[in-house]
Enzyme design. Sequence first.
Site, mmCIF file in Angstrom:
data_model
loop_
_atom_site.group_PDB
_atom_site.id
_atom_site.type_symbol
_atom_site.label_atom_id
_atom_site.label_comp_id
_atom_site.label_asym_id
_atom_site.label_seq_id
_atom_site.Cartn_x
_atom_site.Cartn_y
_atom_site.Cartn_z
ATOM 1 N N TYR A 24 27.146 1.730 47.846
ATOM 2 C CA TYR A 24 26.725 2.072 46.482
ATOM 3 C C TYR A 24 27.943 2.232 45.580
ATOM 4 O O TYR A 24 29.064 2.459 46.043
ATOM 5 C CB TYR A 24 25.881 3.352 46.474
ATOM 6 N N CYS A 25 27.717 2.087 44.277
ATOM 7 C CA CYS A 25 28.751 2.322 43.267
ATOM 8 C C CYS A 25 28.059 2.792 41.992
ATOM 9 O O CYS A 25 26.874 3.125 42.016
ATOM 10 C CB CYS A 25 29.589 1.068 43.021
ATOM 11 N N THR A 26 28.754 2.811 40.873
ATOM 12 C CA THR A 26 28.213 3.395 39.647
ATOM 13 C C THR A 26 26.999 2.634 39.117
ATOM 14 O O THR A 26 25.927 3.198 38.925
ATOM 15 C CB THR A 26 29.290 3.442 38.554
ATOM 16 N N ILE A 49 24.221 4.014 41.206
ATOM 17 C CA ILE A 49 23.838 5.423 41.094
ATOM 18 C C ILE A 49 23.037 5.664 39.820
ATOM 19 O O ILE A 49 22.121 6.491 39.797
ATOM 20 C CB ILE A 49 25.097 6.312 41.110
#
Length: 468
Positions: free
Chosen positions: A329-331, A359
Amino acid sequence: MAAEDTPCSEFTDLELDTSSSNEVTLKQEKQLSASQRRYYSFCRRKSFAAFVASKRDGRQEEGSTSWCCCGRTFKEHSAIHKHVARIHDAEIQQLTQAAYEHLLSQLEEESETQQPNEREAEPVDVSAWIPETGHISEDQLQKGPGKVLLYYHYCQVKDPHVICAWQKALCEKLHLTGKVRVATEGINGTVGGTNTATDIYIDAMCSHPLFRMDKADFKTSDGGAECFTDLRVGVYKEIVPIGVDPDVLSYRLAGVHLEPEEFHKEVEALLAEGDLCNDTILLDCRNFYESKIGQFTQCLAPDIRKFSYFPDYVDQNLELFRDKKVLMYCTGGIRCERGSAYLRSKNVCKEVYQLKGGIHKYLERFPEGFYRGKLFVFDERYAISSNNDVISDCRYCRCPWDQYKLCSTQFCCQLVLSCPGCRQDGHTACCPTCQNKGRAQSKASPAVLHHKEECECTGGRPRIPQDV
Protein backbone atom coordinates in the site's frame (compact mmCIF):
# COMPACT_ATOMS: atom_id res chain seq x y z
CA MET A 1 -7.40 -0.46 -12.44
CA ALA A 2 -9.90 2.15 -13.64
CA ALA A 3 -7.39 3.89 -15.86
CA GLU A 4 -7.38 2.92 -19.53
CA ASP A 5 -4.12 1.49 -20.80
CA THR A 6 -4.54 2.35 -24.47
CA PRO A 7 -4.36 5.81 -26.04
CA CYS A 8 -7.40 7.30 -27.72
CA SER A 9 -7.55 7.87 -31.46
CA GLU A 10 -6.73 11.55 -31.09
CA PHE A 11 -3.19 10.78 -29.97
CA THR A 12 -2.50 7.84 -32.26
CA ASP A 13 0.25 8.49 -34.81
CA LEU A 14 -1.87 8.84 -37.94
CA GLU A 15 -0.12 9.21 -41.28
CA LEU A 16 -0.77 11.21 -44.45
CA ASP A 17 -0.03 10.43 -48.11
CA THR A 18 -0.29 13.82 -49.88
CA SER A 19 0.15 12.19 -53.30
CA SER A 20 -3.10 10.19 -53.10
CA SER A 21 -5.97 12.46 -52.04
CA ASN A 22 -4.26 13.24 -48.71
CA GLU A 23 -5.91 10.16 -47.17
CA VAL A 24 -4.73 9.30 -43.65
CA THR A 25 -3.89 5.62 -43.09
CA LEU A 26 -2.08 3.78 -40.33
CA LYS A 27 0.06 1.93 -42.91
CA GLN A 28 1.75 5.20 -43.86
CA GLU A 29 2.76 6.01 -40.28
CA LYS A 30 6.51 5.95 -40.90
CA GLN A 31 6.18 8.29 -43.91
CA LEU A 32 4.70 11.19 -41.92
CA SER A 33 6.98 13.65 -40.16
CA ALA A 34 6.57 14.66 -36.52
CA SER A 35 5.43 18.14 -37.56
CA GLN A 36 2.74 16.70 -39.86
CA ARG A 37 1.44 14.54 -37.02
CA ARG A 38 1.20 17.59 -34.81
CA TYR A 39 -0.66 19.52 -37.53
CA TYR A 40 -3.11 16.66 -37.89
CA SER A 41 -3.66 16.41 -34.12
CA PHE A 42 -4.18 20.17 -34.00
CA CYS A 43 -6.87 19.92 -36.68
CA ARG A 44 -8.55 17.01 -34.94
CA ARG A 45 -8.78 18.89 -31.64
CA LYS A 46 -10.29 21.92 -33.36
CA SER A 47 -12.73 19.75 -35.31
CA PHE A 48 -13.77 17.89 -32.19
CA ALA A 49 -14.38 21.15 -30.32
CA ALA A 50 -16.34 22.62 -33.23
CA PHE A 51 -18.53 19.51 -33.51
CA VAL A 52 -19.32 19.62 -29.79
CA ALA A 53 -20.06 23.35 -29.99
CA SER A 54 -22.50 22.73 -32.85
CA LYS A 55 -24.57 20.51 -30.53
CA ARG A 56 -25.04 23.21 -27.90
CA ASP A 57 -28.71 23.80 -27.07
CA GLY A 58 -29.58 27.38 -28.06
CA ARG A 59 -32.91 27.23 -26.23
CA GLN A 60 -31.33 26.71 -22.80
CA GLU A 61 -32.08 29.01 -19.90
CA GLU A 62 -29.65 31.76 -18.99
CA GLY A 63 -26.81 30.47 -16.82
CA SER A 64 -27.23 26.82 -17.83
CA THR A 65 -25.43 24.77 -20.46
CA SER A 66 -26.56 21.64 -22.29
CA TRP A 67 -26.02 19.84 -25.57
CA CYS A 68 -28.47 17.91 -27.77
CA CYS A 69 -27.26 15.03 -29.94
CA CYS A 70 -28.82 11.80 -31.23
CA GLY A 71 -32.10 12.60 -29.51
CA ARG A 72 -30.40 12.92 -26.10
CA THR A 73 -29.65 15.89 -23.85
CA PHE A 74 -26.30 16.14 -22.09
CA LYS A 75 -25.79 18.40 -19.07
CA GLU A 76 -22.04 17.95 -18.51
CA HIS A 77 -18.97 18.55 -20.67
CA SER A 78 -17.65 15.09 -19.90
CA ALA A 79 -20.89 13.41 -21.04
CA ILE A 80 -21.13 15.11 -24.45
CA HIS A 81 -17.39 14.65 -25.06
CA LYS A 82 -17.57 10.91 -24.37
CA HIS A 83 -20.68 10.57 -26.56
CA VAL A 84 -19.06 12.34 -29.53
CA ALA A 85 -15.82 10.36 -29.14
CA ARG A 86 -17.68 7.02 -29.15
CA ILE A 87 -20.50 7.62 -31.65
CA HIS A 88 -19.31 10.28 -34.10
CA ASP A 89 -15.67 9.33 -34.67
CA ALA A 90 -16.18 8.86 -38.44
CA GLU A 91 -17.65 12.36 -38.78
CA ILE A 92 -14.80 13.83 -36.74
CA GLN A 93 -12.33 12.08 -39.07
CA GLN A 94 -13.97 13.66 -42.13
CA LEU A 95 -13.98 17.12 -40.55
CA THR A 96 -10.37 16.67 -39.48
CA GLN A 97 -9.28 15.64 -42.97
CA ALA A 98 -10.92 18.69 -44.52
CA ALA A 99 -9.38 21.01 -41.93
CA TYR A 100 -5.97 19.40 -42.37
CA GLU A 101 -6.01 19.84 -46.15
CA HIS A 102 -7.04 23.46 -45.72
CA LEU A 103 -4.21 24.03 -43.24
CA LEU A 104 -1.66 22.46 -45.59
CA SER A 105 -2.77 24.72 -48.44
CA GLN A 106 -2.47 27.77 -46.14
CA LEU A 107 1.01 26.75 -45.04
CA GLU A 108 2.05 26.25 -48.66
CA GLU A 109 0.85 29.73 -49.61
CA GLU A 110 2.58 31.33 -46.63
CA SER A 111 5.87 29.45 -47.10
CA GLU A 112 6.92 31.65 -50.03
CA THR A 113 7.04 34.76 -47.82
CA GLN A 114 8.26 33.18 -44.57
CA GLN A 115 11.86 32.99 -43.43
CA PRO A 116 13.27 29.51 -42.65
CA ASN A 117 13.15 30.04 -38.86
CA GLU A 118 9.50 31.10 -39.11
CA ARG A 119 8.56 27.92 -40.96
CA GLU A 120 9.93 25.87 -38.09
CA ALA A 121 7.18 27.09 -35.76
CA GLU A 122 4.46 24.51 -35.22
CA PRO A 123 0.93 25.27 -33.98
CA VAL A 124 0.21 24.24 -30.41
CA ASP A 125 -3.33 25.21 -29.46
CA VAL A 126 -4.78 23.82 -26.24
CA SER A 127 -7.87 26.03 -26.21
CA ALA A 128 -10.10 23.13 -27.29
CA TRP A 129 -9.39 21.45 -23.95
CA ILE A 130 -9.99 24.52 -21.80
CA PRO A 131 -13.57 24.60 -20.42
CA GLU A 132 -15.72 27.68 -20.81
CA THR A 133 -16.04 29.52 -17.48
CA GLY A 134 -17.75 32.72 -18.63
CA HIS A 135 -20.84 31.85 -16.59
CA ILE A 136 -18.76 31.51 -13.41
CA SER A 137 -17.51 34.50 -11.43
CA GLU A 138 -13.88 34.95 -10.43
CA ASP A 139 -14.99 34.93 -6.78
CA GLN A 140 -16.34 31.39 -7.22
CA LEU A 141 -12.99 30.31 -8.65
CA GLN A 142 -10.89 31.99 -5.95
CA LYS A 143 -12.97 32.28 -2.78
CA GLY A 144 -14.94 29.89 -0.61
CA PRO A 145 -14.57 26.30 0.61
CA GLY A 146 -12.05 24.20 -1.26
CA LYS A 147 -10.33 20.86 -1.55
CA VAL A 148 -7.14 19.17 -2.63
CA LEU A 149 -7.19 16.57 -5.41
CA LEU A 150 -4.78 13.65 -5.75
CA TYR A 151 -4.80 11.56 -8.93
CA TYR A 152 -2.78 9.68 -11.51
CA HIS A 153 -3.47 8.02 -14.83
CA TYR A 154 -1.23 5.75 -16.87
CA CYS A 155 -1.58 5.92 -20.66
CA GLN A 156 0.57 6.58 -23.70
CA VAL A 157 1.23 10.31 -24.16
CA LYS A 158 2.75 11.07 -27.56
CA ASP A 159 3.64 14.69 -26.84
CA PRO A 160 3.89 15.36 -23.08
CA HIS A 161 4.93 18.97 -23.70
CA VAL A 162 1.52 19.71 -25.23
CA ILE A 163 -0.24 18.12 -22.23
CA CYS A 164 2.06 20.12 -19.96
CA ALA A 165 1.06 23.38 -21.69
CA TRP A 166 -2.62 22.44 -21.39
CA GLN A 167 -2.30 21.60 -17.69
CA LYS A 168 -0.54 24.87 -16.95
CA ALA A 169 -3.15 26.91 -18.84
CA LEU A 170 -6.02 24.99 -17.23
CA CYS A 171 -4.71 25.34 -13.67
CA GLU A 172 -3.90 29.02 -14.11
CA LYS A 173 -7.39 29.74 -15.47
CA LEU A 174 -8.95 27.97 -12.49
CA HIS A 175 -6.50 29.55 -10.00
CA LEU A 176 -5.27 26.13 -8.87
CA THR A 177 -1.95 25.54 -7.17
CA GLY A 178 -0.03 22.30 -6.73
CA LYS A 179 2.18 19.91 -8.65
CA VAL A 180 1.58 18.04 -11.91
CA ARG A 181 4.03 15.58 -13.49
CA VAL A 182 3.58 14.64 -17.16
CA ALA A 183 5.52 11.91 -18.99
CA THR A 184 5.11 9.65 -21.97
CA GLU A 185 3.69 7.06 -19.53
CA GLY A 186 0.88 9.29 -18.20
CA ILE A 187 0.11 12.02 -15.67
CA ASN A 188 0.29 12.39 -11.88
CA GLY A 189 -0.89 15.40 -9.93
CA THR A 190 -2.09 16.97 -6.73
CA VAL A 191 -3.78 20.38 -6.99
CA GLY A 192 -5.80 22.59 -4.67
CA GLY A 193 -8.48 25.22 -5.18
CA THR A 194 -12.08 26.10 -4.47
CA ASN A 195 -14.78 23.46 -4.77
CA THR A 196 -16.03 25.13 -7.95
CA ALA A 197 -12.57 25.26 -9.54
CA THR A 198 -11.60 21.70 -8.62
CA ASP A 199 -14.95 20.35 -9.88
CA ILE A 200 -14.32 22.03 -13.24
CA TYR A 201 -10.80 20.57 -13.26
CA ILE A 202 -12.15 17.06 -12.67
CA ASP A 203 -14.67 17.50 -15.49
CA ALA A 204 -11.89 18.69 -17.82
CA MET A 205 -9.77 15.63 -17.00
CA CYS A 206 -12.74 13.28 -17.46
CA SER A 207 -13.70 14.81 -20.80
CA HIS A 208 -10.19 15.00 -22.25
CA PRO A 209 -10.03 12.53 -25.18
CA LEU A 210 -6.67 11.11 -24.10
CA PHE A 211 -7.27 10.49 -20.40
CA ARG A 212 -11.05 9.91 -20.17
CA MET A 213 -10.78 9.51 -16.41
CA ASP A 214 -13.65 8.81 -14.03
CA LYS A 215 -14.50 10.97 -11.04
CA ALA A 216 -13.73 7.96 -8.84
CA ASP A 217 -10.07 8.23 -9.96
CA PHE A 218 -9.68 11.42 -7.90
CA LYS A 219 -8.96 11.33 -4.17
CA THR A 220 -10.16 14.43 -2.32
CA SER A 221 -9.49 16.03 1.06
CA ASP A 222 -10.38 19.34 2.69
CA GLY A 223 -8.02 22.13 1.71
CA GLY A 224 -7.54 24.58 -1.13
CA ALA A 225 -5.02 26.63 -3.10
CA GLU A 226 -3.40 27.73 0.16
CA CYS A 227 -2.11 24.19 0.70
CA PHE A 228 0.61 24.77 -1.93
CA THR A 229 3.07 27.63 -2.29
CA ASP A 230 2.73 27.78 -6.08
CA LEU A 231 1.90 25.84 -9.26
CA ARG A 232 4.52 23.52 -10.74
CA VAL A 233 3.82 21.67 -13.98
CA GLY A 234 6.60 19.84 -15.78
CA VAL A 235 7.60 17.02 -18.11
CA TYR A 236 9.53 14.15 -16.54
CA LYS A 237 10.84 10.72 -17.45
CA GLU A 238 8.51 9.07 -14.90
CA ILE A 239 5.28 10.22 -13.29
CA VAL A 240 6.46 8.65 -10.04
CA PRO A 241 10.25 8.67 -9.48
CA ILE A 242 11.33 5.10 -8.80
CA GLY A 243 14.48 5.55 -10.90
CA VAL A 244 13.84 2.76 -13.41
CA ASP A 245 13.11 3.47 -17.08
CA PRO A 246 9.35 3.01 -17.75
CA ASP A 247 10.24 1.15 -20.95
CA VAL A 248 12.12 -1.39 -18.83
CA LEU A 249 9.70 -1.55 -15.89
CA SER A 250 6.12 -0.96 -17.04
CA TYR A 251 3.15 -0.29 -14.76
CA ARG A 252 1.40 -3.04 -16.74
CA LEU A 253 3.44 -5.56 -14.73
CA ALA A 254 1.87 -4.37 -11.46
CA GLY A 255 0.37 -6.69 -8.87
CA VAL A 256 -3.30 -7.58 -8.43
CA HIS A 257 -5.41 -4.57 -7.42
CA LEU A 258 -7.60 -5.06 -4.35
CA GLU A 259 -10.57 -2.81 -3.59
CA PRO A 260 -10.50 -1.30 -0.06
CA GLU A 261 -13.06 -3.87 1.11
CA GLU A 262 -10.93 -6.75 -0.19
CA PHE A 263 -7.74 -5.30 1.28
CA HIS A 264 -9.49 -4.80 4.63
CA LYS A 265 -10.47 -8.49 4.73
CA GLU A 266 -6.91 -9.56 3.90
CA VAL A 267 -5.48 -7.43 6.72
CA GLU A 268 -8.17 -8.66 9.09
CA ALA A 269 -7.24 -12.29 8.34
CA LEU A 270 -3.55 -11.48 8.75
CA LEU A 271 -4.08 -9.87 12.16
CA ALA A 272 -6.32 -12.75 13.29
CA GLU A 273 -3.47 -15.21 12.73
CA GLY A 274 -1.00 -12.95 14.54
CA ASP A 275 2.42 -14.52 15.12
CA LEU A 276 1.24 -17.76 13.52
CA CYS A 277 1.20 -16.08 10.11
CA ASN A 278 4.61 -16.37 8.48
CA ASP A 279 3.73 -16.40 4.79
CA THR A 280 2.27 -12.89 4.34
CA ILE A 281 3.91 -9.45 4.46
CA LEU A 282 1.94 -6.22 4.77
CA LEU A 283 4.34 -3.81 3.03
CA ASP A 284 4.32 -0.01 3.28
CA CYS A 285 6.24 1.27 0.25
CA ARG A 286 6.26 4.92 1.34
CA ASN A 287 9.13 6.87 2.87
CA PHE A 288 10.06 6.47 6.56
CA TYR A 289 8.75 9.89 7.62
CA GLU A 290 5.35 9.03 6.12
CA SER A 291 4.98 5.65 7.82
CA LYS A 292 6.29 7.11 11.09
CA ILE A 293 3.09 9.10 11.74
CA GLY A 294 0.60 6.61 10.28
CA GLN A 295 0.56 2.99 9.08
CA PHE A 296 -1.39 -0.24 8.96
CA THR A 297 -1.20 -2.39 12.07
CA GLN A 298 1.72 -4.89 11.95
CA CYS A 299 3.08 -3.65 8.63
CA LEU A 300 6.66 -3.75 7.41
CA ALA A 301 7.72 -0.12 6.87
CA PRO A 302 11.20 0.15 5.25
CA ASP A 303 13.43 2.88 6.69
CA ILE A 304 14.04 4.53 3.30
CA ARG A 305 14.07 8.28 2.63
CA LYS A 306 13.08 8.22 -1.06
CA PHE A 307 10.91 5.97 -3.17
CA SER A 308 13.80 5.77 -5.66
CA TYR A 309 15.61 3.71 -2.97
CA PHE A 310 12.84 1.08 -3.04
CA PRO A 311 14.37 -1.07 -5.84
CA ASP A 312 17.68 -1.28 -3.95
CA TYR A 313 15.78 -2.14 -0.77
CA VAL A 314 14.05 -5.03 -2.57
CA ASP A 315 17.34 -6.26 -4.06
CA GLN A 316 19.06 -6.29 -0.66
CA ASN A 317 16.15 -8.02 1.08
CA LEU A 318 15.06 -10.62 -1.48
CA GLU A 319 15.06 -13.46 1.03
CA LEU A 320 12.54 -11.53 3.11
CA PHE A 321 10.02 -11.77 0.27
CA ARG A 322 10.80 -15.26 -0.97
CA ASP A 323 7.67 -17.47 -1.24
CA LYS A 324 5.60 -14.81 0.53
CA LYS A 325 2.25 -13.24 -0.26
CA VAL A 326 2.78 -9.46 -0.25
CA LEU A 327 0.07 -6.88 0.44
CA MET A 328 1.38 -3.46 -0.63
CA TYR A 329 0.00 0.00 0.00
CA CYS A 330 0.95 3.67 -0.41
CA THR A 331 -0.75 7.07 -0.23
CA GLY A 332 -2.84 7.09 -3.41
CA GLY A 333 -1.84 3.91 -5.22
CA ILE A 334 0.68 5.20 -7.76
CA ARG A 335 3.87 4.08 -6.01
CA CYS A 336 2.45 0.57 -5.72
CA GLU A 337 2.01 0.43 -9.51
CA ARG A 338 5.74 0.56 -10.17
CA GLY A 339 6.79 -0.84 -6.78
CA SER A 340 4.74 -4.03 -7.18
CA ALA A 341 5.95 -4.35 -10.78
CA TYR A 342 9.56 -4.24 -9.58
CA LEU A 343 8.91 -6.77 -6.81
CA ARG A 344 7.17 -9.12 -9.24
CA SER A 345 10.07 -8.81 -11.70
CA LYS A 346 12.32 -10.54 -9.14
CA ASN A 347 10.23 -13.73 -9.27
CA VAL A 348 10.59 -14.48 -5.57
CA CYS A 349 7.11 -13.73 -4.22
CA LYS A 350 4.24 -16.17 -4.20
CA GLU A 351 1.70 -13.41 -4.83
CA VAL A 352 1.77 -9.60 -4.95
CA TYR A 353 -1.34 -7.51 -4.21
CA GLN A 354 -1.81 -3.77 -3.88
CA LEU A 355 -4.42 -1.49 -2.35
CA LYS A 356 -6.35 0.19 -5.17
CA GLY A 357 -6.65 3.92 -4.56
CA GLY A 358 -4.16 3.72 -1.71
CA ILE A 359 -4.70 4.78 1.89
CA HIS A 360 -6.84 7.69 0.68
CA LYS A 361 -9.56 5.41 -0.68
CA TYR A 362 -9.23 2.97 2.23
CA LEU A 363 -9.88 5.75 4.77
CA GLU A 364 -12.94 6.89 2.84
CA ARG A 365 -14.39 3.43 3.40
CA PHE A 366 -12.80 2.55 6.77
CA PRO A 367 -11.93 5.74 8.70
CA GLU A 368 -11.60 3.68 11.90
CA GLY A 369 -10.13 0.63 10.21
CA PHE A 370 -6.69 -0.96 10.48
CA TYR A 371 -4.80 2.16 9.35
CA ARG A 372 -3.95 4.15 12.46
CA GLY A 373 -2.51 7.64 12.85
CA LYS A 374 -2.15 10.43 10.31
CA LEU A 375 -1.85 10.21 6.52
CA PHE A 376 1.17 12.17 5.28
CA VAL A 377 0.47 14.43 2.28
CA PHE A 378 2.94 16.34 0.12
CA ASP A 379 1.68 19.88 0.68
CA GLU A 380 1.72 22.56 3.35
CA ARG A 381 -0.64 20.55 5.57
CA TYR A 382 1.88 17.68 5.87
CA ALA A 383 -0.81 15.35 7.23
CA ILE A 384 -4.56 14.69 7.32
CA SER A 385 -6.41 12.44 9.75
CA SER A 386 -9.46 10.21 9.97
CA ASN A 387 -8.86 8.87 13.50
CA ASN A 388 -7.46 10.28 16.73
CA ASP A 389 -4.54 7.87 17.20
CA VAL A 390 -1.06 9.34 17.63
CA ILE A 391 1.54 6.65 16.90
CA SER A 392 4.70 8.80 16.84
CA ASP A 393 6.45 10.95 19.41
CA CYS A 394 8.42 14.15 19.85
CA ARG A 395 12.02 13.99 18.66
CA TYR A 396 13.27 15.50 21.94
CA CYS A 397 11.00 14.63 24.89
CA ARG A 398 9.36 11.48 23.46
CA CYS A 399 5.82 12.57 24.32
CA PRO A 400 3.10 11.63 21.77
CA TRP A 401 3.30 14.04 18.83
CA ASP A 402 2.71 13.75 15.07
CA GLN A 403 2.65 17.26 13.61
CA TYR A 404 5.62 17.90 11.33
CA LYS A 405 7.50 21.17 10.92
CA LEU A 406 10.45 21.90 8.64
CA CYS A 407 13.84 21.93 10.29
CA SER A 408 14.59 25.52 11.25
CA THR A 409 18.14 25.33 9.89
CA GLN A 410 18.25 27.20 6.61
CA PHE A 411 20.20 24.62 4.60
CA CYS A 412 18.18 21.59 5.80
CA CYS A 413 14.89 20.34 4.32
CA GLN A 414 14.27 17.53 6.81
CA LEU A 415 10.98 17.34 8.71
CA VAL A 416 11.01 17.31 12.50
CA LEU A 417 8.52 16.19 15.13
CA SER A 418 9.03 18.71 17.91
CA CYS A 419 6.17 19.36 20.34
CA PRO A 420 5.19 22.92 21.40
CA GLY A 421 7.04 22.63 24.70
CA CYS A 422 10.31 21.57 23.09
CA ARG A 423 9.99 24.19 20.36
CA GLN A 424 9.54 26.81 23.03
CA ASP A 425 12.79 25.59 24.55
CA GLY A 426 14.55 26.16 21.22
CA HIS A 427 14.48 22.60 19.86
CA THR A 428 13.34 23.49 16.34
CA ALA A 429 15.86 21.58 14.23
CA CYS A 430 15.75 17.95 13.09
CA CYS A 431 18.76 16.98 15.25
CA PRO A 432 21.45 18.49 17.53
CA THR A 433 23.95 18.63 14.66
CA CYS A 434 21.60 20.74 12.58
CA GLN A 435 20.74 22.85 15.63
CA ASN A 436 24.41 23.72 16.12
CA LYS A 437 24.89 24.44 12.42
CA GLY A 438 21.85 26.68 12.54
CA ARG A 439 23.38 28.76 15.29
CA ALA A 440 26.58 29.13 13.30
CA GLN A 441 25.08 29.69 9.86
CA SER A 442 24.88 33.45 10.27
CA LYS A 443 28.69 33.48 10.42
CA ALA A 444 29.08 31.41 7.24
CA SER A 445 28.79 32.66 3.69
CA PRO A 446 26.23 30.93 1.42
CA ALA A 447 29.08 29.40 -0.55
CA VAL A 448 30.25 27.26 2.36
CA LEU A 449 26.89 26.06 3.67
CA HIS A 450 26.73 22.32 4.21
CA HIS A 451 24.83 19.94 1.95
CA LYS A 452 21.16 19.85 2.91
CA GLU A 453 21.34 16.16 3.94
CA GLU A 454 24.48 16.44 6.10
CA CYS A 455 23.09 15.90 9.59
CA GLU A 456 22.54 13.13 12.15
CA CYS A 457 19.14 12.31 10.61
CA THR A 458 20.76 10.93 7.46
CA GLY A 459 24.31 10.22 8.60
CA GLY A 460 23.21 7.78 11.30
CA ARG A 461 20.82 5.79 9.13
CA PRO A 462 21.88 3.43 6.31
CA ARG A 463 20.69 4.51 2.91
CA ILE A 464 19.30 1.03 2.21
CA PRO A 465 18.35 -0.85 5.40
CA GLN A 466 18.77 -4.60 5.78
CA ASP A 467 15.53 -6.15 7.06
CA VAL A 468 16.25 -9.80 6.31
